[in-house]
Each structure stands twice: as structure tokens, then as C-alpha cells.
Design an enzyme around this catalytic site. Sequence first.
Site, PDB file in Angstrom:
ATOM      1  N   ASP A 112       0.784  -1.235   0.000  1.00  0.00           N
ATOM      2  CA  ASP A 112       0.000   0.000   0.000  1.00  0.00           C
ATOM      3  C   ASP A 112       0.819   1.289   0.000  1.00  0.00           C
ATOM      4  OD1 ASP A 112      -2.635  -1.123  -0.035  1.00  0.00           O
ATOM      5  OD2 ASP A 112      -2.260  -1.839   1.995  1.00  0.00           O
ATOM      6  N   ASP A 178      -7.064  -3.890  -5.859  1.00  0.00           N
ATOM      7  CA  ASP A 178      -6.718  -2.615  -5.223  1.00  0.00           C
ATOM      8  C   ASP A 178      -5.295  -2.164  -5.577  1.00  0.00           C
ATOM      9  OD1 ASP A 178      -8.299  -4.541  -3.892  1.00  0.00           O
ATOM     10  OD2 ASP A 178      -8.361  -3.403  -2.041  1.00  0.00           O
TER      11      ASP A 178
HETATM   12  N1  GLY Z   1      -7.620  -2.677   0.563  1.00  0.00           N
HETATM   13  C1  GLY Z   1      -8.261  -1.491   0.230  1.00  0.00           C
HETATM   14  C2  GLY Z   1      -9.727  -1.520   0.308  1.00  0.00           C
HETATM   15  O1  GLY Z   1     -10.283  -1.961   1.294  1.00  0.00           O
HETATM   16  O2  GLY Z   1     -10.363  -1.108  -0.606  1.00  0.00           O
END
Ligand code: GLY
Length: 398
Positions: A112, A178
Site C-alpha cells: 500500500d 486494489d
Molecule cells: N484494501 C483497500 C480496500 O479496502 O479497498
Amino acid sequence: MIKKILGIAIFLSLALTACENNSFVQTNIDLATRQIGMELDGMKAKGKWLNPVTLKADGSVHYCGYSDWRSGFFPGSLWYLYEMNGDTAFLTAAKALTAKIEKGKTLTWHHDVGFIIECSYGNALRLTGEQYYAGVIVEAAKSLSTRFREIPGVIQSWNVNGNSWQAQRGWECPVIIDNMMNLELLFHATRLSNDSTYYKIAVSHADRTLQEHFRPDGSCYHVIDYSIENGTVRHRQTAQGYADESAWARGQAWAIYGYTVCYRETKDRKYLEQAVKTFRFMKNHKNMPEDLVPYWDMDAHKIPNEPRDASSAAIIASALYELSTSPVESPGAYKEYADRIMKSLASPAYLAPVGTNGNFLLMHSVGSIPHNSEIDVPLNYADYYFLEALQRKRNIEE
Ligand code: GLY
């Protein structure tokens, strides 16, 4: 004569629309300034900079540290607000909170880093031009690149060792949709450093994801698990959606946004086509509500009695404003759809009255229902993409 009258009527109608758009944007900038301003006042009273994420079950605010995947969103929201309201109190806070998460550039144990650094430092560099921010972006890209796995050609999202819930799923190299959102950092780092390594990793990841994550109808899986040894797909599953074969709404939103960015950075039309295809899937879905704020999963079994996810709507709106400036068919239709989403989000159904909602802007988002976590709550990333969409709308209309 008739032509003249028609001309005047068209001119007046365009002028009226411009006034309405202008007042919509300004009203929402003012509301957000007051709401987030109250959060900053609270920090001033406590004498410390804090990074709000969501509301806890007891109604108190959950604040995070630099390594949380959501740590870049509040600083990023402050940058957008400063850009739109010109208030130097927001600039001071944006600088302080951005500095507070600098250690995010060293993170190598999850993917992230892109979310964390691009939303905060990316906006900081864009608005100030200070080269210190560029250095952090390049260092963060270096950290993210350590997660690139050559054989499958992707950036591994989650670690699978230790006692984490991810470790219990039997995955080897899980990649979640994501992760497309982390690529912007890599493209940015190549532009800043002239080192094409980051660009190449981003393209490899985007290409393999394009191959493996999508179904023929344009929707995407949440998790693809790859073999580290031979690169084949081991599983196609979900973590935060209703079912492996369902369409988790935020996942679709990440895909639309992520491939829009990939098109911007590479001008490769296959990315633009995927963004459009996934958007069309959402737009034409039988369960898309009239107000265009998706259910948390488009296939959740109790629809219409399922929570909505305002964060998905905000992410899609922001992506659509960018798509409306890309070489798509009928670009105006993308803006019109984004405007409709924004109208819903800015209505009392989703936008909280000033002084409520823990000083977050939007109500009614969902973190993860399968993990029984953050259900029908405010989330800082819903606010971030709402503000980004507002800024993009303002720029387009100006
Ligand atoms: N992992 C990022 C989200 O929950 O969208």
C-alpha cells in the site's frame, strides 16, 4: 430572428448551468472546509497532529499511524482542500501530517506504499514543487518495487507468513485488484528519476492483472493468487467481497480508476478500454441503485437491504472526471454520470451535517463485511476521493 432567439436561449441555458455547477462546487468546498476545519481545531486543542480514518463502534475517531494503508488519505484531503480554499491553516496542517508519515516510504511488508505516499507526497509535490517531496516519492517506489515477483510479473499485495488472516488462506502470491492504485507512484517515480525500472514494473503488473483479474463481462475478481515458482494462477477468490464470483463494488472502482491512470501514463488504449468496460459493467448492473451509490457488493444476497458503499461511488466519480477528458466515445456522458454521483454524495443522504459524523464528510461506507469491520461508517478514503472529484469537476468546469 428565430435563430437569434434560439442563440440567446442556448447562451442563457449554458450560463445558468455554469452558475449551478459553480455554486455546487463552492458550496461543497465551504462545507468541507468547515467540517475538516473542526477536526483541525480539535487537534489544536489536543496539541497534536492526528490522522483520522473512521469512527469506532463507540463513536470515537480511530486515528492511524504511518504504516496503515489509509495514512495518506487525510493528509491528501488537506492538500486538496488547501488547493480549493487557499486557506494557509490547511497548508500548515497538510505539511505537518504529510511529514508525519514520511516513514511510509520505507515500507516493504505490504503493497500500500502507493496509496500512502502518492496521495500525500504526490499532492504535496504537485502543489509546492518542493524537491524534498520528490525524493520521498522515488524512495517509496524503490520500497514498493521490492515486492515485484519476476515470474508471475506482478507486485505481491499481501505477505502470507506469520499469523495474519491472509496467511490462513493458503495463498502463495496474492494480488488484489486494489493494487492497481499503487502503480501511479511507480509511474510518477520514473518521471522524477528517469529510472524506467518503476515504469516497467507498473506495466508488467497492469498487463498481467488485465489478463487474469477480469471476467468477460468486464467485472473483476478481488484476489488472484499466483504461483511464485511457475507464475500460473492458483486461485481466483475474494477477501472483502460477498463471494469469489461476485462483484465487490470497491474492487470495480479500483479497477476503473487504476486503468484510467495507466492509460494516462502510457497512452496504451487497452487500459482505457478496460476502464470503460468495467465502468459499463457497473453502470448497466441490474442492482445499481437509482442514486448511483453502489451496494458494497453488487451481488450481495439481501439487496436492496444491504449497506451502500459511498467510497466506491466517490472513487468512480473521480475516475469518470478523468475519463471525460480522455479520448473516449461521448466524453460528456462520463462527466454527466460523475455529476450525478456527486449530486447524490453531496445530498443529505450521504453528506454529514457540519459538526456531526466525527467531522468526516461522507456517511455510509463499508470497510470489509466479511471481516465484520467498518460497516456503514465514514471512511477517510471516501472523503479523499470525494474531494479529488470535486477538484477535478472544478478544473473541468473552469
Ligand atoms: N484494501 C483497500 C480496500 O479496502 O479497498
